[in-house]
Design an enzyme around this catalytic site. Structure first.
Site, mmCIF file in Angstrom:
data_model
loop_
_atom_site.group_PDB
_atom_site.id
_atom_site.type_symbol
_atom_site.label_atom_id
_atom_site.label_comp_id
_atom_site.label_asym_id
_atom_site.label_seq_id
_atom_site.Cartn_x
_atom_site.Cartn_y
_atom_site.Cartn_z
ATOM 1 N N HIS A 119 1.738 5.253 4.021
ATOM 2 C CA HIS A 119 1.847 4.975 2.586
ATOM 3 C C HIS A 119 0.587 4.274 2.105
ATOM 4 O O HIS A 119 -0.137 3.627 2.865
ATOM 5 C CB HIS A 119 3.083 4.132 2.245
ATOM 6 C CG HIS A 119 2.995 2.706 2.675
ATOM 7 N ND1 HIS A 119 2.323 1.765 1.927
ATOM 8 C CD2 HIS A 119 3.473 2.067 3.773
ATOM 9 C CE1 HIS A 119 2.415 0.598 2.549
ATOM 10 N NE2 HIS A 119 3.096 0.750 3.671
ATOM 11 N N CYS A 120 0.327 4.427 0.812
ATOM 12 C CA CYS A 120 -0.734 3.675 0.167
ATOM 13 C C CYS A 120 -0.058 2.821 -0.914
ATOM 14 O O CYS A 120 1.106 2.477 -0.778
ATOM 15 C CB CYS A 120 -1.817 4.590 -0.378
ATOM 16 S SG CYS A 120 -1.203 5.843 -1.508
ATOM 17 N N ASN A 121 -0.753 2.520 -1.998
ATOM 18 C CA ASN A 121 -0.181 1.613 -2.992
ATOM 19 C C ASN A 121 1.122 2.114 -3.588
ATOM 20 O O ASN A 121 2.099 1.387 -3.624
ATOM 21 C CB ASN A 121 -1.169 1.342 -4.114
ATOM 22 C CG ASN A 121 -2.147 0.272 -3.731
ATOM 23 O OD1 ASN A 121 -2.021 -0.359 -2.690
ATOM 24 N ND2 ASN A 121 -3.152 0.082 -4.542
#
Length: 160
Positions: free
Chosen positions: A157-159
């Protein structure tokens, strides 16, 4: 207004209270509509009592949005629900976890203890590609983890 003039103070308080409750219910309904509009285009995981913004890209790779707390947890993925998801679906009866989460957020960290310590942190600026050496490091860790056990899965995941 004519009702308020002929009613007792107790009746007036009841009417005001009912009005406040109705206003609150309208706000909840508006919030739920807004949340559904934001989530509308996303593929969500709806199995086993879960409703999470994540999907299995392959049998061993999961893409998901940020696990978060508070208001962000309502809009994206609630951190406690994501932890429950991994403990329920990717942990065996002996207690061995078969997951590794790659957190690519440069500005968002959470305690890896939520996920039994199974978090690899590789900060990357949002909407920017990571450096090639970082990408190679991530890929080596992923490959090594997947090779360790046939039940192992990766989550990235990122932001948001």
């Amino acid at each position: 207004i004519w009702m308020l003039s002929s009613s007792t103070p107790t009746d007036a308080r009841r009417i005001v209270t009912i009005g406040r409750i109705m206003r609150f219910l309208r706000l909840v309904k508006m919030f739920n509509r807004a949340r559904m509009l934001l989530r509308r285009e996303k593929t969500r995981f709806h199995k086993g009592g879960f409703n999470l913004d994540l999907c299995y890209v392959t049998n061993t790779c999961i893409a998901m949005s940020l696990p978060a707390l508070g208001a962000e947890g309502l809009m994206y993925n609630n951190l406690d629900e994501v932890a429950r998801f991994f403990r329920t679906l990717h942990k065996d009866v002996s207690g061995t976890h078969h997951y590794l989460i790659f957190n690519l957020c440069s500005d968002r960290q959470y305690a890896s203890s939520h996920f039994d310590g199974a978090v690899a942190y590789h900060p990357t600026e949002n909407h920017e590609p990571c450096q090639l050496e970082v990408l190679c490091d991530i890929m080596e860790k992923m490959d090594s983890f997947i090779q360790q056990h046939h039940k192992n899965v990766l989550a990235v995941h990122c932001n948001k």
